[in-house]
Write a protein that holds these residues in place. Structure first.
Motif, PDB file in Angstrom:
ATOM      1  N   ASP A  27       0.690  38.889  31.610  1.00 18.49           N
ATOM      2  CA  ASP A  27       2.605  38.903  31.984  1.00 18.49           C
ATOM      3  C   ASP A  27       2.415  37.162  32.276  1.00 18.49           C
ATOM      4  O   ASP A  27       1.690  36.945  31.165  1.00 18.49           O
ATOM      5  N   ASP A  28       3.693  36.531  32.236  1.00 17.15           N
ATOM      6  CA  ASP A  28       3.639  35.057  31.832  1.00 17.15           C
ATOM      7  C   ASP A  28       2.969  34.241  32.240  1.00 17.15           C
ATOM      8  O   ASP A  28       2.465  33.267  31.774  1.00 17.15           O
ATOM      9  N   HIS A  29       1.866  34.673  33.990  1.00 15.69           N
ATOM     10  CA  HIS A  29       1.335  33.172  34.040  1.00 15.69           C
ATOM     11  C   HIS A  29      -0.458  33.603  33.097  1.00 15.69           C
ATOM     12  O   HIS A  29      -1.521  32.812  33.482  1.00 15.69           O
ATOM     13  N   ASP A  30      -0.976  35.001  32.946  1.00 12.05           N
ATOM     14  CA  ASP A  30      -1.997  35.259  31.861  1.00 12.05           C
ATOM     15  C   ASP A  30      -1.291  34.290  30.644  1.00 12.05           C
ATOM     16  O   ASP A  30      -2.662  34.431  30.011  1.00 12.05           O
ATOM     17  N   TYR A  31      -0.607  35.042  30.462  1.00  9.52           N
ATOM     18  CA  TYR A  31       0.185  34.967  28.934  1.00  9.52           C
ATOM     19  C   TYR A  31       0.021  33.781  28.487  1.00  9.52           C
ATOM     20  O   TYR A  31      -0.273  32.954  27.574  1.00  9.52           O
ATOM     21  N   GLY A  32       0.502  32.278  29.734  1.00  7.66           N
ATOM     22  CA  GLY A  32       0.056  31.138  29.060  1.00  7.66           C
ATOM     23  C   GLY A  32       1.345  30.505  29.950  1.00  7.66           C
ATOM     24  O   GLY A  32       1.356  28.943  29.915  1.00  7.66           O
ATOM     25  N   LEU A  33       2.843  31.101  29.618  1.00  3.94           N
ATOM     26  CA  LEU A  33       4.033  30.373  29.934  1.00  3.94           C
ATOM     27  C   LEU A  33       4.584  31.341  31.243  1.00  3.94           C
ATOM     28  O   LEU A  33       5.089  31.829  31.345  1.00  3.94           O
ATOM     29  N   ASN A  34       4.859  30.249  32.329  1.00  2.42           N
ATOM     30  CA  ASN A  34       5.296  30.650  33.289  1.00  2.42           C
ATOM     31  C   ASN A  34       7.090  31.015  33.126  1.00  2.42           C
ATOM     32  O   ASN A  34       7.907  30.821  32.269  1.00  2.42           O
ATOM     33  N   ASP A  35       7.183  32.116  33.121  1.00  2.98           N
ATOM     34  CA  ASP A  35       8.738  32.835  32.305  1.00  2.98           C
ATOM     35  C   ASP A  35       8.437  33.271  30.995  1.00  2.98           C
ATOM     36  O   ASP A  35       9.543  33.217  30.610  1.00  2.98           O
ATOM     37  N   GLY A  36       7.678  32.844  30.452  1.00  2.00           N
ATOM     38  CA  GLY A  36       7.938  32.720  28.909  1.00  2.00           C
ATOM     39  C   GLY A  36       7.730  33.736  27.876  1.00  2.00           C
ATOM     40  O   GLY A  36       7.211  34.389  28.112  1.00  2.00           O
ATOM     41  N   GLY A  37       8.654  33.379  26.934  1.00  2.00           N
ATOM     42  CA  GLY A  37       8.524  34.324  26.120  1.00  2.00           C
ATOM     43  C   GLY A  37       8.417  33.972  24.895  1.00  2.00           C
ATOM     44  O   GLY A  37       6.922  33.899  24.440  1.00  2.00           O
ATOM     45  N   VAL A  38       8.968  34.445  23.259  1.00  2.00           N
ATOM     46  CA  VAL A  38       8.400  34.257  22.206  1.00  2.00           C
ATOM     47  C   VAL A  38       7.908  32.733  21.843  1.00  2.00           C
ATOM     48  O   VAL A  38       7.742  32.421  20.838  1.00  2.00           O
ATOM     49  N   GLU A  39       8.634  32.272  22.852  1.00  2.00           N
ATOM     50  CA  GLU A  39       8.579  30.557  22.205  1.00  2.00           C
ATOM     51  C   GLU A  39       7.929  29.974  22.729  1.00  2.00           C
ATOM     52  O   GLU A  39       7.294  28.109  22.294  1.00  2.00           O
ATOM     53  N   PHE A  40       6.921  30.802  23.552  1.00  3.56           N
ATOM     54  CA  PHE A  40       5.214  29.933  23.900  1.00  3.56           C
ATOM     55  C   PHE A  40       4.472  29.247  22.521  1.00  3.56           C
ATOM     56  O   PHE A  40       3.788  30.368  21.433  1.00  3.56           O
ATOM     57  N   GLY A  41       4.358  28.569  22.270  1.00  9.89           N
ATOM     58  CA  GLY A  41       3.395  27.708  21.237  1.00  9.89           C
ATOM     59  C   GLY A  41       1.637  28.240  20.724  1.00  9.89           C
ATOM     60  O   GLY A  41       0.786  28.317  19.794  1.00  9.89           O
ATOM     61  N   ALA A  42       1.265  28.730  22.090  1.00  8.07           N
ATOM     62  CA  ALA A  42      -0.113  29.164  21.961  1.00  8.07           C
ATOM     63  C   ALA A  42      -0.530  30.401  22.327  1.00  8.07           C
ATOM     64  O   ALA A  42      -1.198  31.008  22.663  1.00  8.07           O
ATOM     65  N   LYS A  43       0.501  31.080  21.527  1.00  8.93           N
ATOM     66  CA  LYS A  43       0.196  32.751  21.932  1.00  8.93           C
ATOM     67  C   LYS A  43      -0.525  33.515  21.185  1.00  8.93           C
ATOM     68  O   LYS A  43      -1.056  34.723  21.719  1.00  8.93           O
ATOM     69  N   ASP A  44      -1.086  32.876  20.095  1.00  9.83           N
ATOM     70  CA  ASP A  44      -1.960  34.064  18.990  1.00  9.83           C
ATOM     71  C   ASP A  44      -2.873  33.572  19.707  1.00  9.83           C
ATOM     72  O   ASP A  44      -4.144  34.288  19.571  1.00  9.83           O
ATOM     73  N   GLU A  45      -3.739  31.623  19.602  1.00 18.06           N
ATOM     74  CA  GLU A  45      -4.503  32.155  20.486  1.00 18.06           C
ATOM     75  C   GLU A  45      -5.288  32.799  22.085  1.00 18.06           C
ATOM     76  O   GLU A  45      -5.921  32.940  22.397  1.00 18.06           O
ATOM     77  N   SER A  46      -3.851  32.796  22.837  1.00 21.24           N
ATOM     78  CA  SER A  46      -4.061  33.230  24.029  1.00 21.24           C
ATOM     79  C   SER A  46      -4.408  34.660  23.985  1.00 21.24           C
ATOM     80  O   SER A  46      -5.138  35.376  25.293  1.00 21.24           O
ATOM     81  N   GLN A  47      -3.623  35.087  23.423  1.00 18.40           N
ATOM     82  CA  GLN A  47      -3.566  36.612  22.574  1.00 18.40           C
ATOM     83  C   GLN A  47      -5.085  37.212  22.587  1.00 18.40           C
ATOM     84  O   GLN A  47      -5.909  38.295  22.763  1.00 18.40           O
ATOM     85  N   GLN A  48      -5.945  36.498  21.397  1.00 20.08           N
ATOM     86  CA  GLN A  48      -7.453  36.731  21.269  1.00 20.08           C
ATOM     87  C   GLN A  48      -8.456  36.746  22.788  1.00 20.08           C
ATOM     88  O   GLN A  48      -9.334  37.347  23.101  1.00 20.08           O
TER      89      GLN A  48
END
Length: 344
Positions: free
Chosen positions: A107-128
């Motif tokens: 969800d948002d807090h382990d994704y990396g951005l509170n209430d974050g979605g498609v705009e989060f810049g580090a989502k690919d790195e966070s996914q790994q």
């Protein structure tokens, strides 16, 4: 010498099989004829989780993370990795990992951005980093596609269960702030925005339409049915809720159930869907380490029973012969805080 080499090779093979089971993508059989799922969300690594021993005592076949598995809120991957490692080193959780497969979503807090979605810049790195935490093989197809959604199939001697883990972060478009009331958000204009993104939608439709499982579990980090509280939920995208209902009904999939988290409360929501021969239940279990203790009420037109606002996790007991599921909200010391039962 040959005997020693054979034993060593056999040991490596058995370890590889165990690692594959821990990934949870495909499990051919389970220890019981029926099936038990335990799940939960909202887990801070700096607060003691007093529920892991209760989860173990319930003897589930799998544990499902529902999101906010850690609280990082960061683009710093070293910090994110450190928090995941810290969670894996919690003795009681490590004991759980050693006994049953672990799957789940973020969800948002382990994704990396509170209430974050498609705009989060580090989502690919966070996914790994998330896939590392889940023990997903470096060669898994999940490493090479956008989003953490996944399908997991479980077979017993009496029946089968499919778990479809959704990603409600990677593709989710902007929310609409509510500047007129005290609520944080309000629904977007009908047809505006997406929760899943088209690629994930097509995947979900294909998974449900082709499923022969006795029960099909959809894991969403945010609530699907409860839609009036003003926080994040599928209700912020009402057209997406309608699409999900249509997909479930048209798929003719057996026993579709939604599991959700995020809210720091636990509750059952239920609704009927045209052309669906059973009600859709959204079981929210949220608050493993911290709950909404000051909860004083909020509307939910789909609620069944009362809201639980103390630390808890969810249990689902599946009976393949009777086609019944028992849903339980469980607190510390294994105390059942609320439960319902549904036939399918």
């Amino acid at each position: 010498m040959k005997r020693i080499m054979f034993i060593a090779a056999l040991s490596i093979f058995m370890l590889a099989c165990q690692l594959q089971r821990n990934v949870g993508e495909v499990v051919n059989e389970t220890k019981n004829d029926n099936f038990v799922i335990a799940f939960g969300s909202c887990n801070k690594t700096d607060i003691e989780n007093r529920l892991w021993d209760d989860v173990l005592a319930a003897e589930p076949n799998i544990w499902i993370w529902g999101g906010d598995n850690i609280y990082a809120d960061t683009e710093d991957m070293q910090l994110l990795r450190k928090m995941y490692v810290g969670q894996n080193q919690v003795p009681a959780y490590a004991a759980l990992r050693g006994k049953i497969p672990i799957i789940g979503t973020w969800d948002d807090h382990d994704y990396g951005l509170n209430d974050g979605g498609v705009e989060f810049g580090a989502k690919d790195e966070s996914q790994q980093e998330f896939l590392d935490f889940m023990g997903v093989s470096k060669e898994s197809p999940r490493r090479f596609r956008k989003g953490v959604y996944a399908s997991h199939d479980y077979k017993t001697k009496k029946g089968t269960i499919k778990v479809l883990v959704l990603d409600t972060r990677y593709f989710r478009t902007a929310l609409t702030p509510d500047n007129e009331t005290k609520k944080r958000t309000k629904p977007n204009l009908y047809g505006e925005g997406t929760v899943l993104g088209e690629e994930q939608w097509q995947w979900l439709e294909n998974q449900l339409t082709g499923s022969k499982a006795d029960f099909n579990i959809i894991v969403s980090s945010i609530q699907v049915l409860s839609n009036e509280h003003g926080f994040e939920c599928w209700g912020n995208f009402p057209h997406e809720v309608d699409r999900l209902k249509q997909v479930i009904a048209y798929s003719r999939a057996n026993g579709v159930i939604v599991l959700s988290g995020d809210r720091h409360i636990s509750e059952f929501s239920r609704t009927t869907i045209k052309n669906l021969p059973y009600p859709l239940i959204d079981f929210t279990s949220s608050g493993l380490t911290h709950a909404y203790k000051d909860f004083s009420g909020e509307p939910n037109p789909f609620r069944v029973g009362e809201v639980v606002f103390t630390e808890s996790f969810g249990l689902l007991h599946f009976d393949f012969e009777s086609k019944e599921v028992q849903f339980q909200i469980v607190g510390d010391n294994g105390r059942i805080l609320q439960q319902i039962q549904q036939s399918y």
